[in-house]
Design a protein around this motif. Structure first.
Motif, PDB file in Angstrom:
ATOM      1  N   ASP A 356       0.842  -1.207   0.000  1.00 24.09           N
ATOM      2  CA  ASP A 356       0.000   0.000   0.000  1.00 24.09           C
ATOM      3  C   ASP A 356       0.873   1.252   0.000  1.00 24.09           C
ATOM      4  OD1 ASP A 356      -2.326  -1.486   0.014  1.00 24.09           O
ATOM      5  OD2 ASP A 356      -2.564  -1.424   2.197  1.00 24.09           O
ATOM      6  N   THR A 361      -1.960  -0.875  -4.955  1.00 26.00           N
ATOM      7  CA  THR A 361      -3.192  -1.014  -4.185  1.00 26.00           C
ATOM      8  C   THR A 361      -4.149  -2.004  -4.847  1.00 26.00           C
ATOM      9  OG1 THR A 361      -4.111   0.887  -5.353  1.00 26.00           O
ATOM     10  CG2 THR A 361      -3.019   1.297  -3.233  1.00 26.00           C
ATOM     11  N   LEU A 362      -5.061  -2.469  -4.027  1.00 22.88           N
ATOM     12  CA  LEU A 362      -6.052  -3.454  -4.496  1.00 22.88           C
ATOM     13  C   LEU A 362      -7.376  -2.726  -4.710  1.00 22.88           C
ATOM     14  CD1 LEU A 362      -6.130  -6.488  -5.076  1.00 22.88           C
ATOM     15  CD2 LEU A 362      -6.910  -6.833  -2.717  1.00 22.88           C
ATOM     16  N   GLN A 363      -7.800  -2.606  -5.942  1.00 19.77           N
ATOM     17  CA  GLN A 363      -9.046  -1.905  -6.262  1.00 19.77           C
ATOM     18  C   GLN A 363     -10.246  -2.799  -5.973  1.00 19.77           C
ATOM     19  OE1 GLN A 363      -8.872   1.344  -7.164  1.00 19.77           O
ATOM     20  NE2 GLN A 363      -6.648   1.053  -6.845  1.00 19.77           N
ATOM     21  N   LYS A 364     -11.351  -2.178  -5.704  1.00 25.18           N
ATOM     22  CA  LYS A 364     -12.562  -2.914  -5.354  1.00 25.18           C
ATOM     23  C   LYS A 364     -12.929  -3.900  -6.463  1.00 25.18           C
ATOM     24  CE  LYS A 364     -17.291  -2.216  -3.697  1.00 25.18           C
ATOM     25  NZ  LYS A 364     -18.335  -1.202  -3.381  1.00 25.18           N
ATOM     26  N   GLY A 365     -13.168  -5.133  -6.060  1.00 19.90           N
ATOM     27  CA  GLY A 365     -13.548  -6.164  -7.025  1.00 19.90           C
ATOM     28  C   GLY A 365     -12.381  -6.820  -7.721  1.00 19.90           C
ATOM     29  N   GLU A 366     -11.142  -6.323  -7.498  1.00 19.87           N
ATOM     30  CA  GLU A 366      -9.967  -6.899  -8.150  1.00 19.87           C
ATOM     31  C   GLU A 366      -9.227  -7.861  -7.204  1.00 19.87           C
ATOM     32  OE1 GLU A 366      -9.100  -6.446 -11.242  1.00 19.87           O
ATOM     33  OE2 GLU A 366     -10.706  -5.012 -11.691  1.00 19.87           O
ATOM     34  N   LYS A 367      -8.531  -8.810  -7.770  1.00 15.78           N
ATOM     35  CA  LYS A 367      -7.737  -9.749  -6.971  1.00 15.78           C
ATOM     36  C   LYS A 367      -6.236  -9.467  -7.079  1.00 15.78           C
ATOM     37  CE  LYS A 367     -11.023 -13.571  -7.163  1.00 15.78           C
ATOM     38  NZ  LYS A 367     -11.252 -14.995  -7.541  1.00 15.78           N
ATOM     39  N   ARG A 369      -3.281  -6.527  -7.284  1.00 13.17           N
ATOM     40  CA  ARG A 369      -2.955  -5.123  -7.044  1.00 13.17           C
ATOM     41  C   ARG A 369      -2.455  -4.477  -8.334  1.00 13.17           C
ATOM     42  NH1 ARG A 369      -1.849  -3.587  -1.563  1.00 13.17           N
ATOM     43  NH2 ARG A 369      -2.400  -5.293  -0.146  1.00 13.17           N
TER      44      ARG A 369
END
Length: 537
Positions: A356, A361-367, A369
């Motif tokens: 982070d 970063t990990l976006q919403k709905g993604e597995k 980063r």
């Protein structure tokens, strides 16, 4: 040639697997059932033919067999010190560029001929006739000449100080000594030898290529005689057949790393029918990160990967306790390596925090980063035929997926993987140190040498890569011991703090032997099997 030398230890492992599925010679002959070997002879299973036993060249010569026949001027001991062997003493000049060796006067070759300064010079000249072949050994690049002082004294002259001279002379090849009657025409030992005549405790007395090699006790041996009369090296290409032959008592012992599968080793060990022993750590298995480009150019990404993997669980489950977890690149007994370095321990929350902070970063709905639209995807190459690397790679793939890192796996030949690393075409490679007696100086030398072990290229992304190379040169040619200690501390600390390597485990030699054999201790050298100390009840 440096590249060729680097992969030699791996080729053995590769070949084991390539040949997997073949049947053993005995099985082909229908020889099954219990066949306990002669009480005066030790029989060991080995997957490859011993080769021509040329002391000055490499594959197909097996180092374990070369070490039986030929000896060195000095010997590397289990505690990391160097002691006399064929040289009973030596003097080092004040400027550290001249080594004068005083040879033992009671040594004869196995054919009864003399070991003396003329013969030693002949061997040195034969080796140095092809410096390129041996240039992986740093000493070779500094040797000006080797001259006779008197019948039992020789002088080795360097162009500048090079501190690991004694360690490199102790290595199993190429600076070991062939009797005069073994030299070919023109002394061109780089091509072949006439006969394997050495000063060591064993003599090759029978040989059938790809079937067996029988070594008998050298009755002219100057040192303590071996306890048994003969050693039979039985060539059995398939590891499963080696295990079966051992259970049938056709073999007295199995010795080494990767000779049989860890599953079979564990099965035999857990049966409680046999004796077992494990050597002190030898080499280190690690991942080498390519910092030249891509996500691994960022320190926090390299650190995050290390925090994300449960190393203890991985090593224990895959090696069945035959390897020890490594938190530093070298274990403490390696010279100059006993320094305080904080281990990076399993902490997946810390791994995610670092990513982070680095902007991955990990976006919403993604597995997976991402950063600036680029997915955090890395490529790892493992040696396709290595029974340990592949399951470790798969386990790490699963661990990294949990923190949003995609790890793409590719099994390849070691040469292919190494070349891709040096060409900046892959992110991560499995890697291993050389082990005693060439660690850590050989590691240092290769780390500052292009086209050697891949470390030079992998570290090019570090801001202080040039400074590291300068320090390495200083420690190899410097004469101040305190300064050398500090330089090693600096370099190993930099590599550790920069997370260039991910140390995984310390590799060992595993031994399993029949209950009628007397106990013995495995050596600190990977290639020096202590046959002379073996005996039966």
């Amino acid at each position: 040639m440096r590249l060729t030398k680097y992969v030699l230890p791996f080729i053995l492992v590769l070949t084991f697997s390539v040949l997997a599925g073949c049947t053993s010679t005995d099985q082909e002959k229908g020889e099954t059932g219990t066949q306990q070997t002669n009480e005066k002879m030790i029989t060991i299973g080995w997957p490859l033919d011993v080769g021509p036993l040329n002391p000055h060249t490499y594959l197909p010569n097996q180092m374990t067999a070369q070490a039986m026949v030929y000896e060195s001027l000095v010997e590397y001991n289990d505690d990391g010190t160097v002691s006399p062997k064929l040289a009973e003493s030596w003097d080092i000049s004040e400027d550290k560029t001249t080594y004068t060796f005083h040879l033992r006067k009671d040594v004869k070759y196995s054919d009864g001929t003399a070991f003396n300064a003329d013969n030693v010079i002949r061997n040195f000249n034969a080796v140095l006739a092809d410096r390129e072949m041996h240039s992986w050994m740093g000493m070779v690049n500094h040797m000006k000449e080797v001259v006779k002082v008197d019948d039992f004294t020789i002088r080795l002259q360097l162009d500048e100080p090079y501190y690991p001279v004694l360690n490199e002379l102790a290595f199993v090849r190429p600076f070991r000594f062939l009797g005069d009657n073994g030299f070919p025409a023109g002394d061109a030992t780089q091509d072949s030898i006439k006969a394997p005549i050495g000063t060591g405790p064993w003599v090759l007395t029978e040989y059938k290529k790809d079937e067996y090699a029988l070594f008998s006790r050298n009755e002219n041996y100057w040192g303590e005689k071996p306890l048994v009369e003969q050693i039979k090296v039985k060539i059995i290409p398939d590891s499963e057949s080696i295990s079966l032959a051992f259970e049938n008592e056709e073999l007295d012992l199995i010795y080494g790393r990767g000779i049989i599968s860890l599953d079979n080793y564990t099965y035999l060990k857990d049966s409680s029918k046999y004796k077992t022993a494990t050597s002190e750590p030898l080499s280190t298995k690690a991942l080498l990160f390519n910092t030249q480009s891509g996500p691994l150019a960022e320190l926090k990404v390299r650190q995050a990967i290390q925090y994300a993997i449960n190393k203890e669980q991985m090593v224990d489950s895959i090696t069945h306790g035959t390897e020890q977890v490594a938190n530093t690149l070298f274990w403490d007994a390696i010279p100059y390596a006993n320094i305080e370095l904080a281990p990076i321990l399993y902490n997946p929350e810390k791994a995610q925090q670092l990513l982070d902070e680095a902007g991955w970063t990990l976006q919403k709905g993604e597995k997976i980063r991402s950063k600036n639209g680029q997915p955090l995807s890395l490529d790892l190459i493992y040696i396709a035929t290595d029974a340990i690397q592949k399951p470790m790679a798969e386990l790490m793939q699963g661990e990294l997926a949990k923190i949003g890192v995609q790890l793409n796996l590719e099994g390849a030949d070691v040469m292919v993987g190494l070349q891709k690393l040096m060409d900046d075409q892959v992110d991560i490679n499995f890697w291993r140190t050389n082990g005693p007696p060439t660690d850590p100086h050989s590691f240092a030398n290769e780390s500052a040498t292009p086209n050697a072990s891949g470390v030079y290229e992998a570290k090019l992304g570090l801001s202080n890569a040039t400074d590291i190379d300068t320090k390495i040169h200083q420690l190899l040619v410097g004469t101040d011991e305190e300064e050398r200690v500090q330089l090693y501390t600096d370099i190993l600390s930099i590599f550790h703090d920069q997370a260039l390597f991910y140390p995984i485990s310390y590799e060992t030699n595993n031994v399993i032997y029949q209950p009628y054999m007397k106990d013995f201790a495995p050596r600190a050298s990977e290639y020096d099997i202590p046959y002379a100390q073996m005996d039966k009840e």
